[in-house]
Write an enzyme that holds these catalytic residues in place. Sequence first.
Site, short mmCIF file in Angstrom:
data_model
loop_
_atom_site.label_atom_id
_atom_site.label_comp_id
_atom_site.label_asym_id
_atom_site.label_seq_id
_atom_site.Cartn_x
_atom_site.Cartn_y
_atom_site.Cartn_z
N GLU A 103 -3.52 -6.40 6.76
CA GLU A 103 -2.88 -6.12 5.47
C GLU A 103 -1.52 -5.47 5.69
O GLU A 103 -1.32 -4.77 6.68
CB GLU A 103 -3.76 -5.16 4.63
N ASP A 104 -0.63 -5.69 4.75
CA ASP A 104 0.66 -4.99 4.79
C ASP A 104 0.51 -3.56 4.28
O ASP A 104 1.01 -2.62 4.89
CB ASP A 104 1.73 -5.75 3.99
N ASP A 107 -2.69 0.50 -1.13
CA ASP A 107 -2.13 1.31 -2.21
C ASP A 107 -3.29 2.08 -2.84
O ASP A 107 -3.66 3.15 -2.36
CB ASP A 107 -1.47 0.33 -3.19
N PHE A 156 7.96 3.23 -4.55
CA PHE A 156 8.02 1.77 -4.65
C PHE A 156 8.72 1.23 -3.40
O PHE A 156 9.93 1.34 -3.28
CB PHE A 156 8.78 1.37 -5.91
N ARG A 169 10.90 -9.69 0.34
CA ARG A 169 9.88 -9.88 1.39
C ARG A 169 10.55 -10.10 2.75
O ARG A 169 9.98 -9.77 3.79
CB ARG A 169 8.98 -11.08 1.08
C1 PRP Z 1 -0.55 -5.97 -2.30
C2 PRP Z 1 -0.97 -5.78 -0.84
C3 PRP Z 1 -2.44 -5.58 -0.93
C4 PRP Z 1 -2.63 -4.93 -2.28
C5 PRP Z 1 -2.83 -3.46 -2.08
O1 PRP Z 1 -0.69 -7.30 -2.63
O2 PRP Z 1 -0.63 -6.88 -0.04
O3 PRP Z 1 -3.15 -6.80 -0.87
O4 PRP Z 1 -1.42 -5.13 -3.03
O5 PRP Z 1 -3.01 -2.82 -3.32
P1 PRP Z 1 -4.30 -1.96 -3.65
O6 PRP Z 1 -4.61 -1.10 -2.44
O7 PRP Z 1 -3.85 -1.11 -4.82
O8 PRP Z 1 -5.41 -2.85 -4.02
P2 PRP Z 1 -0.16 -7.92 -4.02
O9 PRP Z 1 -1.28 -7.95 -5.00
O10 PRP Z 1 1.08 -7.18 -4.44
O11 PRP Z 1 0.17 -9.42 -3.63
P3 PRP Z 1 1.20 -10.00 -2.52
O12 PRP Z 1 0.68 -9.60 -1.17
O13 PRP Z 1 1.15 -11.48 -2.74
O14 PRP Z 1 2.57 -9.39 -2.79
#
Ligand code: PRP
Length: 183
Positions: A103-104, A107, A156, A169
């Site tokens: 995962e990146d 949050d 952010f 990105r």
């Molecule tokens: C982001 C990130 C995680 C998630 C984390 O994805 O890549 O998958 O949010 O958030 P959380 O801990 O609050 O659940 P996003 O839904 O923004 O999609 P993306 O990777 O396509 O930008």
Amino acid sequence: MHASDIEGDLTEVLVTESEIHAKLAELARRIEADYEGRDLLLVGVLKGAVMVMADLARELRPHLNMDWMAVSSYGAGTQSSGVVKILKDLDTDLTGRDVLIVEDIIDSGLTLSWLLENLRSRGAASVEVCALLRKPDAAKVEVDVRYLGFDIPNQFVVGYGLDYAERYRNLRDVAILAPHVYS
Ligand code: PRP
């Protein structure tokens, strides 16, 4: 894209490209030691994890497999709700596999906590998590992260896979987005 190309859009570079690569190399050595002699399956969560996956996978020296999932969380605006919908599922049967979710960012932790439960229910031998970034102050649920890059403040952030409205990105570093961009 370099931070200097979009200087006015950013308030601060939090983690530089070279700091990211050094950290991924460090995590890769730990992963290699922990999974020695086992067949590792990296599962990337689209789209944010694309950069981490690409760099971590190339840093790892043994053979490995890669697969991808796309999920979306139902929720108001940018807030995760914890209710997750699978948009693209894995092609791989997880029975008996050693799975490492890549995962990146963590949050609220809701996406990952759902994903861990979902993948563990498919009969994998093990399911662990590698995340580049975590926002401890945003956590709604605790997620057990075996391999973590950096804890960052609850701001952010964009870059290295992370977007705002699908942009940024391709920024090489992780940076705080200036409020004038999104307000
Ligand atoms: C982001 C990130 C995680 C998630 C984390 O994805 O890549 O998958 O949010 O958030 P959380 O801990 O609050 O659940 P996003 O839904 O923004 O999609 P993306 O990777 O396509 O930008």
